[in-house]
Design a protein around this motif. Structure first.
Motif, mmCIF file in Angstrom:
data_model
loop_
_atom_site.group_PDB
_atom_site.id
_atom_site.type_symbol
_atom_site.label_atom_id
_atom_site.label_comp_id
_atom_site.label_asym_id
_atom_site.label_seq_id
_atom_site.Cartn_x
_atom_site.Cartn_y
_atom_site.Cartn_z
ATOM 1 N N GLU A 175 -19.653 14.146 4.829
ATOM 2 C CA GLU A 175 -20.044 14.023 6.235
ATOM 3 C C GLU A 175 -19.125 14.841 7.135
ATOM 4 O O GLU A 175 -19.577 15.504 8.077
ATOM 5 N N LEU A 176 -17.833 14.811 6.848
ATOM 6 C CA LEU A 176 -16.898 15.602 7.646
ATOM 7 C C LEU A 176 -17.210 17.094 7.515
ATOM 8 O O LEU A 176 -17.230 17.822 8.524
ATOM 9 N N THR A 177 -17.462 17.560 6.307
ATOM 10 C CA THR A 177 -17.775 18.973 6.091
ATOM 11 C C THR A 177 -19.042 19.373 6.828
ATOM 12 O O THR A 177 -19.121 20.452 7.435
ATOM 13 N N MET A 178 -20.049 18.500 6.814
ATOM 14 C CA MET A 178 -21.300 18.771 7.525
ATOM 15 C C MET A 178 -21.046 18.887 9.027
ATOM 16 O O MET A 178 -21.538 19.808 9.695
ATOM 17 N N ARG A 179 -20.233 17.985 9.569
ATOM 18 C CA ARG A 179 -19.958 18.015 11.005
ATOM 19 C C ARG A 179 -19.097 19.222 11.389
ATOM 20 O O ARG A 179 -19.294 19.813 12.453
ATOM 21 N N LEU A 180 -18.167 19.580 10.501
ATOM 22 C CA LEU A 180 -17.370 20.790 10.755
ATOM 23 C C LEU A 180 -18.268 22.027 10.764
ATOM 24 O O LEU A 180 -18.074 22.947 11.569
ATOM 25 N N SER A 181 -19.239 22.054 9.871
ATOM 26 C CA SER A 181 -20.171 23.171 9.817
ATOM 27 C C SER A 181 -20.999 23.250 11.099
ATOM 28 O O SER A 181 -21.217 24.340 11.650
ATOM 29 N N GLN A 182 -21.436 22.096 11.596
ATOM 30 C CA GLN A 182 -22.171 22.063 12.864
ATOM 31 C C GLN A 182 -21.294 22.578 14.008
ATOM 32 O O GLN A 182 -21.757 23.349 14.858
ATOM 33 N N LEU A 183 -20.041 22.140 14.011
ATOM 34 C CA LEU A 183 -19.114 22.568 15.055
ATOM 35 C C LEU A 183 -18.894 24.076 14.988
ATOM 36 O O LEU A 183 -18.910 24.762 16.026
ATOM 37 N N ALA A 184 -18.702 24.612 13.790
ATOM 38 C CA ALA A 184 -18.447 26.046 13.627
ATOM 39 C C ALA A 184 -19.616 26.892 14.126
ATOM 40 O O ALA A 184 -19.419 27.986 14.664
ATOM 41 N N LYS A 185 -20.835 26.397 13.974
ATOM 42 C CA LYS A 185 -22.020 27.129 14.434
ATOM 43 C C LYS A 185 -22.093 27.177 15.958
ATOM 44 O O LYS A 185 -22.648 28.116 16.537
ATOM 45 N N ILE A 186 -21.540 26.159 16.619
ATOM 46 C CA ILE A 186 -21.594 26.088 18.086
ATOM 47 C C ILE A 186 -20.463 26.880 18.734
ATOM 48 O O ILE A 186 -20.648 27.531 19.766
ATOM 49 N N LEU A 187 -19.281 26.852 18.131
ATOM 50 C CA LEU A 187 -18.120 27.507 18.737
ATOM 51 C C LEU A 187 -18.307 29.024 18.758
ATOM 52 O O LEU A 187 -18.755 29.604 17.767
ATOM 53 N N PRO A 188 -17.955 29.683 19.865
ATOM 54 C CA PRO A 188 -18.116 31.142 19.962
ATOM 55 C C PRO A 188 -17.292 31.869 18.897
ATOM 56 O O PRO A 188 -16.104 31.597 18.733
ATOM 57 N N LYS A 189 -17.916 32.796 18.188
ATOM 58 C CA LYS A 189 -17.237 33.504 17.099
ATOM 59 C C LYS A 189 -16.058 34.331 17.612
ATOM 60 O O LYS A 189 -15.062 34.502 16.905
ATOM 61 N N ASP A 190 -16.151 34.849 18.827
ATOM 62 C CA ASP A 190 -15.061 35.663 19.362
ATOM 63 C C ASP A 190 -13.792 34.840 19.556
ATOM 64 O O ASP A 190 -12.680 35.353 19.381
ATOM 65 N N ASP A 191 -13.940 33.575 19.925
ATOM 66 C CA ASP A 191 -12.788 32.705 20.175
ATOM 67 C C ASP A 191 -12.347 31.942 18.930
ATOM 68 O O ASP A 191 -11.190 31.517 18.833
ATOM 69 N N PHE A 192 -13.260 31.765 17.980
ATOM 70 C CA PHE A 192 -12.973 31.038 16.738
ATOM 71 C C PHE A 192 -13.467 31.897 15.568
ATOM 72 O O PHE A 192 -14.418 31.535 14.880
ATOM 73 N N PRO A 193 -12.802 33.046 15.326
ATOM 74 C CA PRO A 193 -13.374 34.070 14.456
ATOM 75 C C PRO A 193 -13.569 33.691 13.004
ATOM 76 O O PRO A 193 -14.473 34.209 12.348
ATOM 77 N N ASP A 194 -12.735 32.813 12.441
ATOM 78 C CA ASP A 194 -12.847 32.566 11.001
ATOM 79 C C ASP A 194 -13.054 31.100 10.642
ATOM 80 O O ASP A 194 -12.938 30.729 9.481
ATOM 81 N N VAL A 195 -13.386 30.283 11.614
ATOM 82 C CA VAL A 195 -13.620 28.866 11.331
ATOM 83 C C VAL A 195 -14.828 28.696 10.412
ATOM 84 O O VAL A 195 -14.800 27.919 9.451
ATOM 85 N N SER A 196 -15.904 29.448 10.686
ATOM 86 C CA SER A 196 -17.113 29.339 9.857
ATOM 87 C C SER A 196 -16.824 29.673 8.398
ATOM 88 O O SER A 196 -17.295 28.987 7.488
ATOM 89 N N GLU A 197 -16.067 30.751 8.157
ATOM 90 C CA GLU A 197 -15.764 31.160 6.790
ATOM 91 C C GLU A 197 -14.924 30.122 6.072
ATOM 92 O O GLU A 197 -15.123 29.861 4.878
ATOM 93 N N TYR A 198 -13.992 29.520 6.801
ATOM 94 C CA TYR A 198 -13.167 28.487 6.183
ATOM 95 C C TYR A 198 -14.019 27.279 5.793
ATOM 96 O O TYR A 198 -13.901 26.755 4.689
ATOM 97 N N VAL A 199 -14.899 26.860 6.690
ATOM 98 C CA VAL A 199 -15.735 25.685 6.408
ATOM 99 C C VAL A 199 -16.633 25.961 5.210
ATOM 100 O O VAL A 199 -16.849 25.070 4.370
ATOM 101 N N LYS A 200 -17.136 27.176 5.067
ATOM 102 C CA LYS A 200 -17.977 27.516 3.932
ATOM 103 C C LYS A 200 -17.225 27.384 2.605
ATOM 104 O O LYS A 200 -17.831 27.162 1.548
ATOM 105 N N SER A 201 -15.902 27.518 2.658
ATOM 106 C CA SER A 201 -15.099 27.469 1.433
ATOM 107 C C SER A 201 -14.811 26.047 0.972
ATOM 108 O O SER A 201 -14.293 25.858 -0.128
ATOM 109 N N LEU A 202 -15.106 25.061 1.808
ATOM 110 C CA LEU A 202 -14.796 23.665 1.461
ATOM 111 C C LEU A 202 -15.732 23.124 0.387
ATOM 112 O O LEU A 202 -16.885 23.520 0.316
#
Length: 379
Positions: free
Chosen positions: A352-379
């Motif tokens: 559930e935490l990983t799912m919510r982190l993935s949702q958060l990463a999709k919403i956060l602007p990539k320019d300000d949070f450049p590698d959060v999505s890639e990290y979440v994908k690795s979990l």
């Protein structure tokens, strides 16, 4: 009770917020202005350091790079916790390495460099690649150099020499040269020790960095064999320092073993998840220890993560549509790379935490949070 915090940044702010329910009044000494202020508003002036020491029942610190003159004054009052020596050890990599050797806590092979002869000797005796860190004042990737090929050595030394000559800390500067560790991941432990010697540890946290600055911390309470290693290291270090308060230790995980990277004698960025994910937050436990109150439970109540907000003062409002998202702004003016706040997010289990982190990463602007999505994908 009244507590004076040396430093008036976000950690003092969060200590003050955690202290309100305990009916403990927290003020902060702003090292820049030399004044005692309200850590929440920063606009109320309560006088100078002497006045702050006189008014306080206990004194603590939110960061380790504090003038030795200030630490000496606070130590003389008998109110400072942890001790000035513990704070100095966390702020000087030479003292830190000596402590690790004395307590037989595993860390990277290293040499201390104060001049060109030391520099050449370190390169000759250690295996490349090397990472070089300033003994004083280096944090969040600053004051660091990497040597991968001996042909780069002279240019790096010239830069280091300028750095040492330009140092304004008031203390003799040097460089700690470390053999780089081929680690699997970076983890940290935040623990707390009371004046009577009781120690409690929070679950080991996995850390992801972006350009040398912490980006995401994840607390799941997995890998109990690593938890036991980290707890043993924490106890050795905290007991050797006769430590009082929260202490953080950063580790490299290499296979099934942990090597200490560095220690921080204070509440720590990688422990911010404890505000929503633990029985007692690191901020409350630090205040409890300093004020000689019983320590609070460090148990994980639900898997949690923290995402740093760096260099921006806005995030999309629809992050609040995700369950168990909590926002923590620091009230700072925006500038590139500055820690402006953090987001805590929790789930009933890892999935559930990983799912919510993935949702958060999709919403956060990539320019300000450049590698959060890639990290979440690795979990």
């Amino acid at each position: 009770m009244k507590v004076l915090v040396l430093g008036a940044g976000q950690l003092a702010r969060m200590m003050a917020l955690a202290s309100k329910p305990l009916n403990i009044d927290v003020k902060a000494y702003d090292v820049g202005s030399n004044r005692v202020v309200d850590p929440l508003s920063l606009s109320v002036d309560y006088g100078d350091l002497d006045q702050g020491i006189a008014d306080a029942d206990f004194i603590t610190a939110e960061f380790e790079h504090i003038s030795h003159d200030v630490l000496a004054l606070c130590e003389q009052s008998g109110k400072l916790f942890p001790s000035s020596q513990a704070i100095k050890t966390g702020g000087d990599r030479r003292l830190e390495k000596t402590l690790l050797e004395q307590t037989h806590v595993t860390n990277a092979k290293h040499k201390v460099v104060a001049n060109k002869a030391d520099f050449d000797s370190a390169i000759a005796s250690l295996s490349l690649p090397l990472i070089m860190k300033s003994a004083l004042a280096g944090y969040d990737g600053k004051g660091q150099w990497r040597l991968k090929d001996k042909s780069e050595a002279e240019a790096i030394w010239q830069d280091i020499q300028l750095f040492i000559e330009g140092d304004t800390s008031g203390q003799p500067q040097a460089i700690v040269v470390e053999q780089m560790v081929p680690f699997d991941r970076e983890v940290s432990m935040v623990g707390v020790r009371s004046k009577t010697g009781e120690t409690l540890a929070y679950p080991l946290t996995e850390n992801h960095h972006s350009k040398g600055v912490l980006s995401v911390s994840l607390a799941l309470n997995e890998h109990q064999h690593l938890q036991a290693q980290a707890t043993e290291a924490f106890d050795k270090i905290a007991n050797a320092l006769d430590y009082v308060g929260v202490l953080a230790i950063e580790f490299f995980q290499v296979g099934d073993s942990l090597l200490v990277n560095e220690i921080a004698p204070r509440v720590h960025n990688s422990g911010h998840w404890t505000q929503q994910g633990a029985d007692t937050s690191q901020f409350e436990n630090h205040i409890r220890a300093v004020c000689q109150l019983p320590l609070g439970s460090t148990e994980l109540v639900r898997p949690s993560a923290m995402v740093n907000i760096l260099g921006t003062d806005t995030v999309p409002n629809n992050i609040f549509e995700i369950p168990s998202v909590t926002m923590h702004w620091y009230g700072k003016g925006k500038r590139p790379g500055r820690k402006m706040g953090h987001i805590n997010i929790c789930g009933k289990d890892k999935a559930e935490l990983t799912m919510r982190l993935s949702q958060l990463a999709k919403i956060l602007p990539k320019d300000d949070f450049p590698d959060v999505s890639e990290y979440v994908k690795s979990l």
